[in-house]
Design a protein around this motif. Structure first.
Motif, PDB file in Angstrom:
ATOM      1  N   PRO A 193      -1.919   6.463  -4.125  1.00  0.00           N
ATOM      2  CA  PRO A 193      -1.066   5.560  -2.956  1.00  0.00           C
ATOM      3  C   PRO A 193      -1.520   6.343  -1.515  1.00  0.00           C
ATOM      4  CG  PRO A 193       0.416   6.029  -4.865  1.00  0.00           C
ATOM      5  CD  PRO A 193      -0.590   6.902  -5.082  1.00  0.00           C
ATOM      6  N   HIS A 225       4.886  12.185  -8.868  1.00  0.00           N
ATOM      7  CA  HIS A 225       3.836  11.676  -8.099  1.00  0.00           C
ATOM      8  C   HIS A 225       2.688  11.604  -8.613  1.00  0.00           C
ATOM      9  CE1 HIS A 225       1.425  11.629  -4.448  1.00  0.00           C
ATOM     10  NE2 HIS A 225       0.675  12.886  -4.704  1.00  0.00           N
ATOM     11  N   ILE A 285      -1.302   6.468 -13.224  1.00  0.00           N
ATOM     12  CA  ILE A 285      -0.798   5.109 -13.761  1.00  0.00           C
ATOM     13  C   ILE A 285      -1.295   4.112 -12.647  1.00  0.00           C
ATOM     14  CG2 ILE A 285       1.342   3.309 -14.173  1.00  0.00           C
ATOM     15  CD1 ILE A 285       2.597   6.152 -15.224  1.00  0.00           C
ATOM     16  N   SER A 286      -1.391   4.331 -11.446  1.00  0.00           N
ATOM     17  CA  SER A 286      -1.794   3.373 -10.386  1.00  0.00           C
ATOM     18  C   SER A 286      -3.035   3.174 -10.246  1.00  0.00           C
ATOM     19  CB  SER A 286      -0.715   3.444  -9.117  1.00  0.00           C
ATOM     20  OG  SER A 286      -1.035   4.682  -8.525  1.00  0.00           O
ATOM     21  N   CYS A 287      -3.889   4.015 -10.929  1.00  0.00           N
ATOM     22  CA  CYS A 287      -5.584   3.992 -10.913  1.00  0.00           C
ATOM     23  C   CYS A 287      -6.123   2.677 -11.113  1.00  0.00           C
ATOM     24  CB  CYS A 287      -6.173   5.108 -11.686  1.00  0.00           C
ATOM     25  SG  CYS A 287      -6.275   6.760 -11.019  1.00  0.00           S
ATOM     26  N   VAL A 333      -4.962   0.069  -9.948  1.00  0.00           N
ATOM     27  CA  VAL A 333      -4.808  -0.797  -8.868  1.00  0.00           C
ATOM     28  C   VAL A 333      -5.928  -0.546  -8.068  1.00  0.00           C
ATOM     29  CG1 VAL A 333      -3.477  -1.041  -6.839  1.00  0.00           C
ATOM     30  CG2 VAL A 333      -2.285  -0.668  -8.921  1.00  0.00           C
ATOM     31  N   TYR A 373       2.554   8.916 -11.441  1.00  0.00           N
ATOM     32  CA  TYR A 373       2.334   7.662 -10.543  1.00  0.00           C
ATOM     33  C   TYR A 373       1.008   7.434 -10.161  1.00  0.00           C
ATOM     34  CZ  TYR A 373       3.370   4.150  -7.046  1.00  0.00           C
ATOM     35  OH  TYR A 373       3.377   2.922  -6.296  1.00  0.00           O
ATOM     36  N   SER A 374       0.316   8.429  -9.671  1.00  0.00           N
ATOM     37  CA  SER A 374      -0.874   8.308  -8.995  1.00  0.00           C
ATOM     38  C   SER A 374      -1.813   7.948 -10.156  1.00  0.00           C
ATOM     39  CB  SER A 374      -1.342   9.548  -8.589  1.00  0.00           C
ATOM     40  OG  SER A 374      -0.677   9.707  -7.235  1.00  0.00           O
ATOM     41  N   VAL A 384      -0.775  -4.418  -0.961  1.00  0.00           N
ATOM     42  CA  VAL A 384      -0.916  -3.609  -2.138  1.00  0.00           C
ATOM     43  C   VAL A 384      -0.601  -2.176  -1.552  1.00  0.00           C
ATOM     44  CG1 VAL A 384      -2.180  -2.909  -4.143  1.00  0.00           C
ATOM     45  CG2 VAL A 384      -2.019  -5.226  -3.281  1.00  0.00           C
ATOM     46  N   LEU A 400       2.524   0.266  -2.849  1.00  0.00           N
ATOM     47  CA  LEU A 400       2.359   1.205  -3.627  1.00  0.00           C
ATOM     48  C   LEU A 400       3.371   2.539  -3.017  1.00  0.00           C
ATOM     49  CD1 LEU A 400      -1.448   1.342  -4.700  1.00  0.00           C
ATOM     50  CD2 LEU A 400       0.504   1.098  -6.137  1.00  0.00           C
ATOM     51  N   LEU A 403       7.133   1.784  -3.441  1.00  0.00           N
ATOM     52  CA  LEU A 403       7.744   2.165  -4.841  1.00  0.00           C
ATOM     53  C   LEU A 403       7.953   3.792  -4.953  1.00  0.00           C
ATOM     54  CD1 LEU A 403       5.163   0.005  -6.825  1.00  0.00           C
ATOM     55  CD2 LEU A 403       7.643  -0.239  -6.660  1.00  0.00           C
ATOM     56  N   TYR A 404       7.820   4.506  -4.098  1.00  0.00           N
ATOM     57  CA  TYR A 404       8.241   5.939  -4.252  1.00  0.00           C
ATOM     58  C   TYR A 404       9.722   6.118  -4.190  1.00  0.00           C
ATOM     59  CZ  TYR A 404       3.991   8.581  -4.374  1.00  0.00           C
ATOM     60  OH  TYR A 404       2.654   9.061  -4.729  1.00  0.00           O
TER      61      TYR A 404
END
Length: 184
Positions: free
Chosen positions: A127, A26, A32-34, A36, A29-30, A54, A58, A61-62
């Motif tokens: 996300p 979690h 890495i997705s910054c 976005v 992933y948070s 989007v 996000l 994708l979990y």
């Protein structure tokens, strides 16, 4: 083969290991997705459907994230309902406590505290935070705190649920494949 004729399974993770596995994935992933979040800042205001798409992606994708974690960690599928419930419930409780912290920071009318909590939410739970903000903007509720509370409870539940379901599916698939190979 074990002595009781049960096929060899993957490692049965403890409740703490499942929780730590979710927390690890979690947070990574948070982070890495910054990017976005920065990309969403460039989307014109008149295109909320792209933003919603989007944000939903996000969250969805979990599920594959849970599959990947179960596969890389060789997790065995949970055998009892209690394991499954705890795999979802424990991270959800932590998320709901964080929602409470956000609400307290809003109600306390301490802008510095709110900014730290708000920034932490986006950094470590991007996300879910985007989900809350997006729903809050698209579906305004009676009050700011009520909107954060209601959407925060939903956002705190979805990632653990999707992650757990993905890990359960992968673990079952892995065990069925192993049984098929062993039994011909």
């Amino acid at each position: 083969m074990p002595l009781n004729n049960e096929p060899k399974r993957g490692k049965a993770p403890t409740v703490a290991q499942r929780f730590a596995g979710f927390a690890e994935c979690h947070i990574l992933y948070s982070l890495i997705s910054c990017p976005v979040l920065f990309a969403l800042c460039w989307i014109p205001i008149d295109s909320p459907s792209i933003t919603v798409g989007v944000v939903v992606l996000l969250l969805l994708l979990y599920f594959p994230l849970g599959k990947l974690k179960a596969s890389f960690s060789s997790w065995a599928a949970p055998r009892v309902l209690q394991e499954k419930v705890l795999a979802v419930l424990l991270p959800t409780i932590v998320a709901w406590i964080w929602v409470l912290v956000v609400l307290v920071s809003v109600i306390s009318e301490m802008p510095d505290l709110f900014m730290v909590v708000f920034a932490g939410s986006f950094l470590f739970a991007l996300p879910s935070s985007l989900f809350v903000v997006t729903l809050f903007v698209l579906l305004p509720s009676a009050s700011f705190t009520m909107g954060i509370g209601v959407w925060g409870l939903v956002a705190g539940f979805l990632p653990p649920l999707l992650f757990a379901l993905g890990s359960f599916v992968q673990s079952e698939k892995r065990e069925k494949g192993r049984e098929w190979l062993e039994n011909g």
